[in-house]
Design an enzyme around this catalytic site. Structure first.
Site, PDB file in Angstrom:
ATOM      1  N   CYS A 352       0.846  -1.203   0.000  1.00  0.00           N
ATOM      2  CA  CYS A 352       0.000   0.000   0.000  1.00  0.00           C
ATOM      3  C   CYS A 352       0.884   1.257   0.000  1.00  0.00           C
ATOM      4  CB  CYS A 352      -0.964  -0.034   1.176  1.00  0.00           C
ATOM      5  SG  CYS A 352      -2.352   1.117   0.998  1.00  0.00           S
ATOM      6  N   HIS A 458      -3.461  -5.645   1.504  1.00  0.00           N
ATOM      7  CA  HIS A 458      -3.190  -5.833   2.927  1.00  0.00           C
ATOM      8  C   HIS A 458      -3.630  -7.238   3.330  1.00  0.00           C
ATOM      9  CE1 HIS A 458      -2.069  -1.779   4.138  1.00  0.00           C
ATOM     10  NE2 HIS A 458      -3.093  -1.276   3.487  1.00  0.00           N
TER      11      HIS A 458
END
Length: 497
Positions: A352, A458
């Site tokens: 991310c 994630h």
């Protein structure tokens, strides 16, 4: 059902759920962990249970469904508490989530969605706007369940915030909760913390404190006497549990980075050392908890180049302030250290915000995060958009080049939370002999240096198949962790009243 434990139980025919609230003398006392344990214990007794925390301040968040069929965020602690309780995570379980972006600024998430109005509002001005919705969420959960286990925030005796409180004693008064006050005895001064917290509360709130809990105790519990008895004489509140220090309990830390004392590899021969960059606004650090459970794997939270000197992997985790954290890395000299590690053949994984840092540039036309030059390890450009993408993600990993080839074909589940949209720039590869590959559009990239991998997913390490593919080992499942917590409650709270 267990008859040894005297924690409150629902009354047959009762219309609203019994509420048990876990308060703390400070942040880090163990509220989240104790709340999770109680959720698991009540579930094991056969009750319908839900967790609740009115307001959580954390950059650790998970994706859940919202009532209107969209996707939203709640704190990771409440997400895991819901799993421990055996129920589906719900935005009502954490109606207000504050995600710090700087020391004096947080993004406000209400019922899973970013609220620009509340984000712009002064801290103390928010309570009158959000309390009716918080109370409604709690009442709905009480009507649907037999037990609601509630977590407080910080300390209920923060008298500078008492008038605008929406997370501690205002919640306790609203539902007349059976409150447990937890202190971290490992810090020292636990009895003073417990007494001082109780003493600063108004009398009507003192009466809601039904038990003291000593957490993180190391040593012979008999040596605590006569302090618990003396404390009860002064307050009328018994000490209902003394919980031993629990290294390696299997749950992520809510308020800070974990250390390796609870690692399954502690005391064993280390086969792999993983360094995770601990920049100031790192987010979703909870997703690395499974790495602690891998035998022989050592985790280092790196804040200086020296800590990268002899590691096998470097992970750039998520960030709530990517440009600012990238500037911090440069100030520490970590940017050059990461590049040197990659050039020497060491694995580098960006997740991310960490992925965004690995690219060439961050472009922020809307003032969401900030503009910055990236590390240049991937030929990517990230454009920050006003709206945040929040969604669960399931995919099958494609074929990858060494050293990541073991991941090819793995079916994985995770989630995405990001403002940035990242794209491969072919023109930036012009001078490269070995070009980077976009393995999954907008999701996964492997560099011209194949040791560099970046993804928006994630939760990668929370997939058992990933842990086994990378390390040939397995980590305990969450259900196994919850079972141990139930056994712990049976031991620690036996004889409570």
């Amino acid at each position: 059902m267990s008859d040894k434990i005297q924690l409150p139980r629902p009354v047959p025919g009762q219309r609203l759920a019994t509420c048990v609230m876990v308060l703390g003398t400070s942040s880090g006392a163990g509220k989240s962990w104790v709340t999770t344990a109680l959720c698991a214990w009540y579930r094991a007794q056969g009750y319908k249970v839900a967790p609740f925390k009115a307001q959580n301040m954390s950059n650790n968040a998970r994706v859940v469904a919202t009532p209107d069929g969209q996707w939203g965020e709640i704190g990771t602690a409440q997400y895991l508490q819901a799993l421990a309780a055996g129920c589906t995570p719900d935005v009502r379980m954490n109606p207000l989530l504050l995600k710090p972006e700087a020391d004096t600024r947080s993004q406000v998430v209400l019922f899973g969605q970013v609220s620009k109005e509340l984000t712009a509002m002064p801290w103390r001005g928010r309570s009158q706007h959000v309390w009716p919705q918080i109370a409604q969420a709690l009442d709905e959960l009480r009507a649907e369940n037999e037990v609601v286990v509630i977590e407080g925030a910080g300390s209920p005796a923060e008298i500078n915030l008492h008038a605008s409180d929406v997370v501690n004693m205002r919640v306790a008064r609203h539902c007349q909760a059976h409150c447990l006050l937890v202190a971290d005895i490992d810090r020292g001064g636990a009895f003073a913390h417990l007494y001082g917290t109780w003493a600063l509360l108004p009398e009507d709130e003192q009466r809601l404190i039904r038990g003291f809990v000593l957490n993180k105790f190391r040593g012979d519990a008999s040596l605590l006497a006569p302090a618990p008895q003396m404390l009860e004489e002064k307050t009328g509140v018994p000490t209902v549990a003394c919980i031993p220090m629990q290294f390696g309990h299997g749950l992520p830390e809510e308020d800070g980075v974990f250390d390796d004392r609870g690692s399954a590899g502690a005391g064993q021969a280390v086969h792999t050392t993983v360094a995770i960059l601990a920049y100031p606004r790192l987010s979703n650090l909870d997703e690395f908890q499974p790495l602690l459970q891998v035998p022989g794997l050592r985790v280092v939270w790196a804040r200086s180049p020296a800590q990268l000197a002899a590691v096998d992997w470097v992970i750039l985790p998520g960030s709530k302030a990517t440009a600012a954290d990238l500037a911090w890395m440069r100030a520490q000299g970590l940017d050059a250290a990461v590049v040197a590690h990659a050039n020497a053949g060491g694995r580098v994984l960006g997740i991310c915000g960490g992925l965004q840092m690995l690219g060439e540039a961050l472009i922020d036309p809307h003032g969401v995060d900030g503009n910055a030059a990236g590390l240049g390890l991937l030929p990517l450009v990230t454009l920050f958009e006003q709206d945040k993408l929040v969604q669960p993600t399931a995919l099958v990993l494609p074929e990858l080049q060494a050293p990541w080839q073991a991941l090819g074909g793995a079916a994985v589940r995770g989630y995405e939370i990001h403002h940035g949209q990242t794209r491969l720039r072919a023109d930036m590869q012009a001078g490269s002999d070995a070009k980077a590959r976009e393995l999954l559009p907008g999701m996964l990239w492997q560099g011209g240096n194949p040791a560099v991998l970046g993804t928006y997913l994630h939760g990668l390490f929370e997939n058992a198949a990933v842990i086994h593919a990378l390390f040939g080992r397995s980590a305990p499942s969450l259900e196994q962790v919850f079972e141990r917590l139930v056994q712990g409650v049976e031991q620690w709270f036996e004889g409570s009243n």
